[in-house]
Scaffold this active site. Sequence first.
Site, PDB file in Angstrom:
ATOM      1  N   SER A  81     -63.972  25.350  19.932  1.00 14.76           N
ATOM      2  CA  SER A  81     -63.766  25.266  21.371  1.00 14.76           C
ATOM      3  C   SER A  81     -63.595  26.663  21.983  1.00 14.76           C
ATOM      4  O   SER A  81     -64.445  27.520  21.780  1.00 14.76           O
ATOM      5  CB  SER A  81     -62.571  24.351  21.671  1.00 14.76           C
ATOM      6  N   ASP A 125     -67.151  18.774  21.342  1.00 11.26           N
ATOM      7  CA  ASP A 125     -66.074  19.703  21.001  1.00 11.26           C
ATOM      8  C   ASP A 125     -65.656  19.544  19.532  1.00 11.26           C
ATOM      9  O   ASP A 125     -65.373  18.436  19.075  1.00 11.26           O
ATOM     10  CB  ASP A 125     -64.873  19.435  21.910  1.00 11.26           C
TER      11      ASP A 125
END
Length: 784
Positions: free
Chosen positions: A413, A533
Amino acid sequence: MVRSSLAVLTGEPLIFTVRALRDCTFLRISKSDFYEQMDFAIDWMAVEAGRALYRQDDQSDCTYIVLNGRLRSVIRKANGKKELVGEYGRGDLIGVVEALTRQPRATTVHAVRDTELVKLPEGTLNNIKRRYPQVVTRLIHLLGQKILGNLQQPRGPFSGSALGLPSMPSSPDVTNPASNLSTVAVLPVCDEVPINAFNLELSHALSAIGPTLLLTSDIIKERLGASALDSIHEYRLSGWLAQQEDINRIVLYQTDSTMTPWTQRCIRQADCILIVGLGDQEPTLGQLEQMLENTAVRALKQLVLLHREDGPGPSRTVEWLNMRSWCSGHLHLKCPRRVFSRRSPSRLREMYEKVFEKTADRHSDFSRLARVLTGNSIALVLGGGGARGCSHVGVIKAMEEAGIPIDLVGGTSIGSFIGALYAEERSAVRVKQRAREWSKAMNSVFKTVLDLTYPITSMFSGSAFNTSISNVFEDKQVEDLWLPYFNVTTDITASSMRVHKDGSLWRYVRASMTLSGYLPPLCDPKDGNLLMDGGYINNLPADIARNIGAKTVIAIDVGSQDETDLCNYGDSLSGWWLLWKRINPWAEKVKVPDMAEIQSRLAYVSCVRQLEVVKKSAYCEYIRPPIDRYKTMDFGKFDEIYEIGYQHGKLLFTGWARGDIIENMLKDHRSADYTDSKKTDSCTCPSADFTDLAEIVSRIEPVQSYVAADAEESDGLTEYEEDGMDTVREEEGEEEEDEADDPEDHSPGDWGANDIFQSDEEKSVRQRRKNPSESNTCSELSDC
């Protein structure tokens, strides 16, 4: 020292007289006892490069110990595919589990290069088990540690990009595959490569880690004579080279510019082959490389591209790699100007004699290559957490000031974004500038509103976010970064974790930052799978960095901390009641998660479990800055969050320096064996005689009560054992004293002085990793 052993074996009279120069204590073994103990069961054997030692499903009738060379273990799956299990170097035991359990061979083991081994037949093992049960106890203890260690490690593929290793699963018998490299051959792509200066520079960096020897054909002729490379002296040369491997941590073999007998010897001797090219030249394939491909050499091959200090950054690396299907990894090195200076060999030697007088810079690219080759890489892993990830930059700045080198970068991320910036820039100042500019763009309300779309898959189309990321990295490829880099995404098409180490940088960074509900999944340009993600499956991928080859992983966690004091509302819940509680200013507020938060918590369940395993692991230095009060989208507070990370890192690393944690990260624990050997006798091989071989097999915990208990309970001791028991006790007592003072035997968490510089969570992690009750007086079996 053993005397008269040859006369005992041959039956011939002694050819010399032995007299004591001073009072001595010695052990006398009769010829009959000697024959009974040895039984001539321990065999020496040699395996040529490429030949199999044994094959999968063969009968297990012996155990092997590697004296020198390298072996590779491969398993054949039910579908016919083969997987690399691991590699074994000097001092490793092979096939001991199958031999002890009488199971068929689980894998096929073949020689990567010419290898010498000791063979312990099943009968010898059984004899040891019957007569010396404490040896079996020790073996069980060591094997148990290996198996438990494997269970505690997250399972996943070794990728080996830092070293150029093929994909391999985690194995209890193999830790870091680079840690037992002994020989490295250096092969230039073309004549323009400054191979002499490169090898001297690399030797300087390796010498800071352990004893290093550089060998060329000229050096061999100078030391062993002009005819040393002739085929008639094959065994003499092989024996001498084996001795050099025993007394040095790494031996560098510099090939000739053509395929001479010496070049062939270098390739045969190599655990790893470095193919060195010039990064600013057109991608090309060298003549020696083409011959190398045709010889089917099994050693690991790594591409090293050299760059000038004031030249452009790496580019077109993919073209270099596409030409070399046999290369399993690459590294970029920014070289000092002296590497490209045009000096004669004699003047080059004179210049490097002065260089060798100084300590190698631990932050140089050559030192990074040296740590990679010796299995001492330090990885930086950055976790996800939105705007809280701005603190990553501050901690990196503090790391630079503390003198902690970084050899590998990975993240998830926001961590993948900051990590990619650092892998490209290698400067915390530049990373801060570029990350701050991006954070300001993220805070733009106008761009956010324009990107809104009909929320079927997500609230935003992703176009504006894509532009913001692509503007930062442009068309940069992962292969063109200065530092080896990886990031993690969640593949919702295949329901699996994906680790990305090549390809379009901005696309995989964007994919790793794709929050569910806000941005649509990114379609992988390689296979079209939908990527989200990486934090949903692995928000702090320290285990991935470890599997790639890092010895130490510095992991920075900035994930959100979920509230746990939620309201107990009973068996049912009314939404109208919750709405009233929220809109009524006089009503008591209740903490109940909404649908989005419940979905988020469910998504991170597996990630939390994985994080706990990482925090408890011995290889990981866990860091969590105090940034819990900031929200995921607080990008407008970049400077404030950065400063918190910087101040926290500064205090923490000051404590690390006082507690020698940093020095311990950089220490190569195997080099102590070679250093001690050179101190005692520069011609002595630390693991070349049968006395040391016996020590490898039968090393016992030096605990007084344990030995005494064995002596009392065992009624089958031989006369030899009874006479030597007191000597054993005395020697073990001395070993216990020596090892109690050994700083390498202390846990990396035993630095109480710097507890004040750690957060409560970091203290608890380090405390859990302490184990003062374990004597730790024996090294791991693989380190023998």
